[in-house]
Design a protein around this motif. Structure first.
Motif, short mmCIF file in Angstrom:
data_model
loop_
_atom_site.label_atom_id
_atom_site.label_comp_id
_atom_site.label_asym_id
_atom_site.label_seq_id
_atom_site.Cartn_x
_atom_site.Cartn_y
_atom_site.Cartn_z
N ARG A 6 0.79 -1.15 0.04
CA ARG A 6 -0.03 -0.04 0.03
C ARG A 6 0.81 1.17 0.08
NH1 ARG A 6 -3.29 3.59 3.30
NH2 ARG A 6 -5.19 3.79 2.41
N PRO B 213 -0.01 7.41 2.24
CA PRO B 213 -1.07 8.13 2.06
C PRO B 213 -1.05 9.43 1.17
CG PRO B 213 -0.82 7.71 4.51
CD PRO B 213 0.25 7.18 3.71
N GLU C 149 -2.47 9.55 -6.70
CA GLU C 149 -3.63 8.82 -7.12
C GLU C 149 -3.31 7.67 -8.22
OE1 GLU C 149 -7.16 11.02 -8.49
OE2 GLU C 149 -7.23 9.72 -10.13
N PHE D 147 -2.22 4.92 -6.12
CA PHE D 147 -3.10 3.94 -5.44
C PHE D 147 -4.02 3.22 -6.46
CE2 PHE D 147 -2.53 6.38 -1.64
CZ PHE D 147 -2.99 5.43 -0.49
N TYR E 89 -2.06 0.16 -7.03
CA TYR E 89 -2.13 -0.73 -5.69
C TYR E 89 -3.54 -1.55 -5.97
CZ TYR E 89 -3.16 -1.76 -0.92
OH TYR E 89 -3.44 -2.37 0.16
N VAL E 90 -4.40 -0.76 -6.12
CA VAL E 90 -5.71 -1.38 -6.21
C VAL E 90 -6.22 -2.09 -7.36
CG1 VAL E 90 -8.54 -0.94 -6.17
CG2 VAL E 90 -6.71 0.13 -4.71
N GLN F 131 4.27 -9.91 8.26
CA GLN F 131 5.30 -9.10 8.38
C GLN F 131 6.51 -9.86 7.71
OE1 GLN F 131 4.70 -5.77 8.33
NE2 GLN F 131 2.63 -6.45 8.69
N GLN G 159 2.33 5.59 8.69
CA GLN G 159 1.08 6.26 8.39
C GLN G 159 1.01 7.35 9.88
OE1 GLN G 159 -2.21 4.62 7.05
NE2 GLN G 159 -2.90 6.36 5.95
N ARG H 114 -8.29 5.76 10.70
CA ARG H 114 -7.98 5.41 9.28
C ARG H 114 -9.07 4.53 8.47
NH1 ARG H 114 -1.66 3.89 10.40
NH2 ARG H 114 -1.26 5.63 11.60
N GLU I 202 -10.80 0.46 -0.44
CA GLU I 202 -9.72 1.13 -1.00
C GLU I 202 -9.99 1.58 -2.37
OE1 GLU I 202 -7.07 2.51 0.49
OE2 GLU I 202 -6.05 0.57 1.13
N TRP J 277 -0.75 -1.87 8.98
CA TRP J 277 -0.20 -0.90 10.22
C TRP J 277 -0.06 -1.78 11.34
CZ3 TRP J 277 -5.36 1.10 8.90
CH2 TRP J 277 -5.58 1.87 7.49
N PRO K 296 -5.62 10.88 6.70
CA PRO K 296 -5.98 10.05 5.72
C PRO K 296 -6.78 8.88 6.21
CG PRO K 296 -3.69 9.99 6.64
CD PRO K 296 -4.52 10.92 7.48
N PHE K 297 -7.39 8.38 5.31
CA PHE K 297 -8.24 6.83 5.66
C PHE K 297 -8.59 6.18 4.26
CE2 PHE K 297 -11.13 10.50 4.37
CZ PHE K 297 -11.82 10.05 3.31
N ILE K 298 -8.67 5.06 4.62
CA ILE K 298 -8.71 3.88 3.38
C ILE K 298 -9.89 4.45 2.39
CG2 ILE K 298 -9.69 1.71 2.94
CD1 ILE K 298 -7.96 0.64 5.16
N GLY K 299 -9.39 4.26 1.15
CA GLY K 299 -10.43 4.76 0.12
C GLY K 299 -10.35 6.25 -0.42
N LYS L 281 -8.05 8.23 -1.29
CA LYS L 281 -7.27 8.77 -2.78
C LYS L 281 -8.23 8.49 -3.79
CE LYS L 281 -3.21 10.54 -2.85
NZ LYS L 281 -2.96 11.60 -2.20
N LEU L 282 -8.57 7.30 -4.04
CA LEU L 282 -9.26 6.97 -5.06
C LEU L 282 -10.82 7.42 -5.07
CD1 LEU L 282 -8.10 3.25 -5.99
CD2 LEU L 282 -7.43 5.64 -6.73
#
Lengths: 103, 996
Positions: free
Chosen positions: A27, A30, A34, A37, A40-41, A83, A103, B676, B698, B740, B879-882, B884-885
């Protein structure tokens, strides 16, 4: 039926796990773009042969288990904790811990 | 042919003291315990057992085992009727009923045998050629005709009255097959103390051993088999499973076997399953599966009375039945002489042994010495006779006519194909061995090894030695000690002369390769001629090996003929891959117990009985059963829903909300974690407070929503929608374990640990104040809106949340599952003076639609937070999941479909979910659609049908406009008015409720 060696529970049937896809994608930070991401997705390699995958042990310890598996023969080379960095077979380099964005 | 073919003595498997009666096609016969249906029919002189698939030619049994392609019958009747049973493995029981298949009106006279006259049109690929035109004829005409004429028996139409079990087992060494190699392997492995499982398809061990003629360790082989079984049975670490077919070899040495527990009796005894499906996890596997004999390919080689040489021998030696009184043996290998010896020993006339080879082998010499007529370089040309063989015309290798011999049985052998089905299932491509004239297993991929005939070793001494070695190898490969092994079982070494490749005896008639699918030598030639020359293409074009027998007797011959047609060596043509199951497995066995109510578990909440007592009608929500509505006597569904939703807003209602997902979250970083996960902020939420949260995937689309409460500094309780509970948990586990890991946060599902009710309506506070009188203060001061408290009540911990889905003054109370019924009853009792009613999921839905709250219908995975009118919740400070997109161009476009409310503006009719919104109802199509209706209800509070919808441009463009909700399925297009989705009490004044 796969038999997966969960690092927490021992060898268990595939039926206890949920396949969760490619474990090589990381990931982005942050603040990343764009585009990063998006990659990544949505973007995935579809390797024929060795691949590192997520198998979620939903019917057991509920840990995300990393599995190095051959997509052609279904042979499993290694399993590890989320990990852990698992080398692919034949790679000589000592496994290196991947740095993850904070993060 | 008729009369008795039972020999006066012999038959190692039958018990002559136990006669059994059975019926075939309505006629009564008798046989003995230990017979198969095929051997019993043969004993009664019945050689005609079926009709072939395409040409409806008369057929008898070709084999004596599970590879049988011809003698396929329907067994039993009524609900137990079972099509496509092989007569050669169906064990006889008293009262057995069987009927032949694929014939009309009778087996002897089958009208469709006229198909043979059409056979020039019915060659390979005839489906594709003949039924091409006109296309519109396919379904109504051709398919029906084909289905009727190419029948494979009829399945039972009633539910199966028998039960089937699933079972699991583990072992160090699994041995497949209890022939000489398998028994030797089980013995050598079992003696080491390793956990050994030996599975055998048949009811008796010994494989192809001749009970009297073969000698092992100086004993009759029948005695050796018996002693070996006794020794294995005495070992605690060894399990023998007979009547068990190992049908699947899967990844990682997981194998599947079908145990036919009660197929050999009329009905399973009480509390016993008919069959048991085993999943076997084996460290190491020894495959001792033996081999399948091949048919010689000559004209009319499918006539009843023509059998494989080994099958003829098996009928004589195992069942004391002779398939004929005067037998001709045609062979290309030494094994034919074995059959001759067995026949002579039983006093049956052997008219001739026609050996295709020109050299006189040792076996031939000794046969001649006993007075049998042996001719070399002689091939069968054509079987003669009507519905049964009456003679054979023979030819020299060059095709010149030799002679005609009268006989009523032809025993043929074109050599043996090692049974590589299971090893092929593991992905091993078998390799051609010229001296075997067959494919043998290549280097293993899984942890297995083969032994005996399964890898082309056909002499007894070799089979025993290999089995013994394989058993020990398996033990040491499993990481166990073998200790000092006993000597392997010994048999006399025999020199076997090599077989001669004979794939097609010269001739122009019908010479069958695949008997079950009626594939002839000519069809294979034709497939190649028409360009289907790859082995996989030829297989599908001709259907070679695609019948229920998977071509056990035919594949190798087919491949060899294809190689001949292509003018290439056999290894270049290759093999097709075998796939599970090895032999047909009934669907019932796969289903096991998981049928009817046991198909999946039913989840009932702690208060299920309370709802039942009040007359609830339940609805399935995933696996959960939830009260849908509580009809009063004489009340219809819609009336009940209307009454419940109206009453809640007037007095109070209680609703079981136990199925909501609940996740307990602990740890110092829980707040950061929620920050997050959710789009809105959580850092400022104080202990004792709840907040509505929305989470994205995401990719930026809405994932789930719910309220999350802070119970203590480092302790939160999240609720999710019922449907997404498991997915949200997995999502959070991914975030904490993978994304995380540095955050101090731990969580677990508590959905089944805590049950809950919602109490809503103007009287809710009064009711709870009475129910929990001394336990908790529910006044507005003590428990303000969005307040959360934990308290002790009636010896248990309870949680109360002042949250509202209905828009009324409302509370949710959670207690441990075990206290659920007590809590419901306490509240119910307290509510009797306050007009408390129970309400179900339907009224719950009405109330939330009136408030414009989104639920599953709106959370369809394609909507953004802004689409739902919750765009402002998205924090820009973290920032949080999703995040950006969610900002992508298409996700924030102005013309996206957004949540709106709809009111039906017509006096009659109704709204329906799924309808599409258009401006012009006479021009409604995918292009003119502006959006769709997601949820609807007949609203008591608004006084008309209302609905929620996603509408392109949303309220901004369409507020107050008149549209039509088109539903082509019901042919409706009612007019609707676009309004705000917050129909009822938009300011939320009722949430506070009357202060008392």
């Amino acid at each position: 039926m796969h038999r997966i060696d969960c690092p927490w529970c021992g060898t268990r049937d595939e039926a206890e796990f949920q396949y969760q896809g490619d474990a090589t994608v990381v990931r982005p930070d942050p603040d990343a773009s764009e585009e990063a991401f998006f990659r990544y997705v949505y973007l995935r390699e579809n390797p024929k042969g060795w691949h590192t995958e997520w198998w979620h042990h939903v019917g057991g310890c509920r840990q995300w288990v990393k599995v190095v598996r051959n997509t052609l023969t279904h042979e499993i080379f290694a399993t590890g904790r989320a990990q852990e960095d698992l080398p692919l077979p034949g790679t000589r380099a000592k496994p290196r811990r991947r740095t993850r964005p904070k993060q | 042919m008729s009369g008795s073919n039972r020999l006066s003595k012999g038959g190692s498997r039958i018990d002559r003291t136990r006669p059994l009666r059975f019926r075939f096609d309505g006629r009564s016969f008798s046989g003995f315990a230990g017979d198969t249906l095929a051997s019993a029919l043969l004993a009664n002189g019945v050689t005609l057992m079926g009709r072939s698939f395409k040409y409806h030619r008369p057929r008898g049994c070709l084999t004596a085992g599970s590879e049988e392609p011809n003698a396929i019958v329907e067994m039993r009747s009524g609900a137990r009727r079972e099509p496509n049973t092989r007569a050669t493995i169906a064990e006889l029981y008293d009262g057995l009923e069987a009927t032949s298949q694929n014939r009309f009106p009778s087996l002897k006279f089958d009208i469709q045998s006229l198909n043979q006259l059409l056979s020039p049109f019915l060659t390979a690929g005839f489906y594709y050629k003949t039924f091409m035109w006109p296309a519109s004829f396919w379904e109504p005409v051709y398919e029906k005709i084909i289905r009727r004429s190419a029948g494979l028996g009829r399945a039972a139409t009633e539910p199966d009255p028998d039960t089937y079990e699933h079972a699991n087992t583990h072992c160090d060494v699994l041995v497949v097959g209890a022939g000489p190699a398998g028994l030797a392997a089980a013995l050598s492995a079992g003696r080491t103390g390793a956990r050994v499982l030996l599975v055998e398809e048949q009811a008796a061990a010994g494989g192809m051993l001749s009970p009297d003629r073969d000698m092992i360790d100086g004993k009759r082989s029948a005695d050796w088999v018996e002693q070996s079984q006794a020794e294995l049975n005495a070992l605690d670490n060894v399990t023998i499973m007979m009547r068990t077919t190992l049908f699947g070899y899967y990844d990682h040495n997981v194998l599947a076997a079908l145990e036919r527990v009660n197929d050999h009796v009329a009905e399973p005894p009480a509390h016993q399953p008919r069959q048991r499906l085993w999943t076997i996890r084996a460290s190491e596997v020894v495959l001792a599966c033996g081999s399948h004999e091949r048919a010689l390919t000559f004209d009319n080689n499918d006539k009843p009375g023509v059998m494989l040489s080994g099958a003829v021998r098996a009928f004589v030696e195992r069942y004391g039945v002779t398939p004929g009184k005067r037998v001709v043996i045609c062979t290309n290998n030494d094994d034919g002489y074995n059959t001759a010896e067995a026949l002579i020993n039983a006093g049956i006339e052997v008219a001739l042994i026609a050996d295709a080879r020109t050299d006189l082998c040792i076996a031939a010499q000794s046969a001649r010495e006993t007075g049998i007529r042996v001719e070399t370089g002689l091939l069968p040309q054509k079987a003669l006779g009507g519905q049964n063989v009456s003679g054979l015309s023979l030819q020299r290798a060059d095709g010149s006519f030799s002679e005609k011999v009268d006989c009523d049985c032809i025993a043929m052998s074109a050599g043996f194909s090692p049974d590589v089905h299971l090893v092929s299932q593991t992905g091993v491509a078998p390799v051609w061995r010229e001296n075997v004239l067959g494919f043998v297993p290549d280097k293993p991929i899984r942890r297995e090894r083969s032994a005996g005939a399964g890898q082309g070793t056909f002499d007894l001494a070799g089979c025993l030695a290999e089995g013994h070695a394989a058993g020990l190898d398996a033990v040491s490969s499993a990481g166990l000690k073998t200790g000092r092994a006993k000597a392997p079982p010994k048999a006399k070494a025999v020199e076997i002369a090599p077989p001669l490749a004979i794939w097609r005896c010269p001739g122009n008639g019908k010479a069958f390769v695949d008997f079950q699918n009626d594939v002839t030598a000519r069809d294979i030639h034709l497939a190649n001629q028409e360009g289907f020359s790859s082995v996989e293409h030829a297989k599908r074009y001709t259907t070679l090996g695609m019948a229920t027998d998977q071509g056990k007797t035919s594949n190798v011959t087919g491949i060899a003929l294809l190689a001949t047609a292509r003018g290439e060596p056999i290894p270049d043509v290759g093999t097709t891959r075998f796939r599970p199951p090895y032999s047909p497995v009934a669907i019932g066995a796969f289903a096991g117990h998981e049928r009817g109510k046991e198909f999946q578990p039913v989840r009932r909440t702690a208060m299920h009985a309370c709802g039942e007592k009040l007359g609830a009608v339940f609805v399935e929500a995933g696996q959960w059963l939830r009260p849908q509505y509580y009809p009063k006597s004489g009340e219809g569904v819609m009336e009940a829903i209307y009454r419940e939703s109206k009453q809640v807003r007037e007095t109070a209602g209680i609703c079981d909300v136990s199925t909501l997902g609940k996740i307990e979250i602990f740890g110092d970083d829980s707040g950061e974690f929620l920050n997050r996960i959710y789009i809105n902020g959580w850092k400022l939420l104080a202990p004792g407070k709840a907040r509505y949260g929305l989470m994205l995937r995401e990719d930026g689309y809405v994932f789930d929503d719910g309220t999350t409460s802070r119970l203590a500094d480092d302790h939160y309780l999240m609720t999710t929608t019922t449907a997404n509970a498991a997915r949200v948990l997995a999502h959070m586990e991914h975030a904490s374990q993978v994304l995380w890991p540095d955050l101090d946060v731990h969580f677990c599902s508590a959905t089944e640990q805590w049950c809950g009710v919602a109490v809503a309506g103007p009287n809710a506070r009064a009711i709870l104040a009475k129910a929990f009188a001394d336990a908790i203060d529910v006044s507005d001061e003590a428990l303000p809106f969005m307040g959360v408290r934990t308290f002790e009540w009636s010896g248990t911990t309870a949680r109360i949340f002042r949250i509202s889905f209905s828009g009324e003054l409302a509370f949710e109370v959670n207690v441990p599952w075990s206290a659920g019924e007590g809590m419901w009853n306490a509240i119910w009792e307290a509510g009797q003076d306050h007009g408390l009613i129970p309400y179900g999921t339907e009224a719950l839905s009405v109330l939330r639609i009136e408030k414009g709250h989104v639920a599953g219908n709106e959370l369809d995975g394609r909507t953004t937070a802004a689409d739902m009118g919750l765009g402002k919740m998205m924090s820009t400070k973290k920032p949080f999941i999703g995040q950006k997109l969610a900002g992508r161009e298409g996700m924030v476009a102005k013309d996206r479909a957004k949540l709106v409310g709809l009111k039906l503006t017509e006096d009659s009719g109704r709204l329906r979910g799924g309808a599409h919104l258009v401006i012009d109802k006479d021009n409604a199509n995918a292009e003119t659609s502006l959006g769709w209706v997601t949820s609807v209800c007949d609203s008591p509070a608004i006084g008309c049908w209302i609905g929620l919808a996603y509408l392109r441009g949303g309220l901004e463009e369409h507020d107050g406009k008149r549209l039509f909700a088109v539903n082509p399925i019901y042919d409706e297009a009612p007019a609707v008015e676009v309004v705000s989705p917050h129909f009822f009490d938009p300011q939320g004044e009722r949430l506070k409720g009357p202060v008392r």
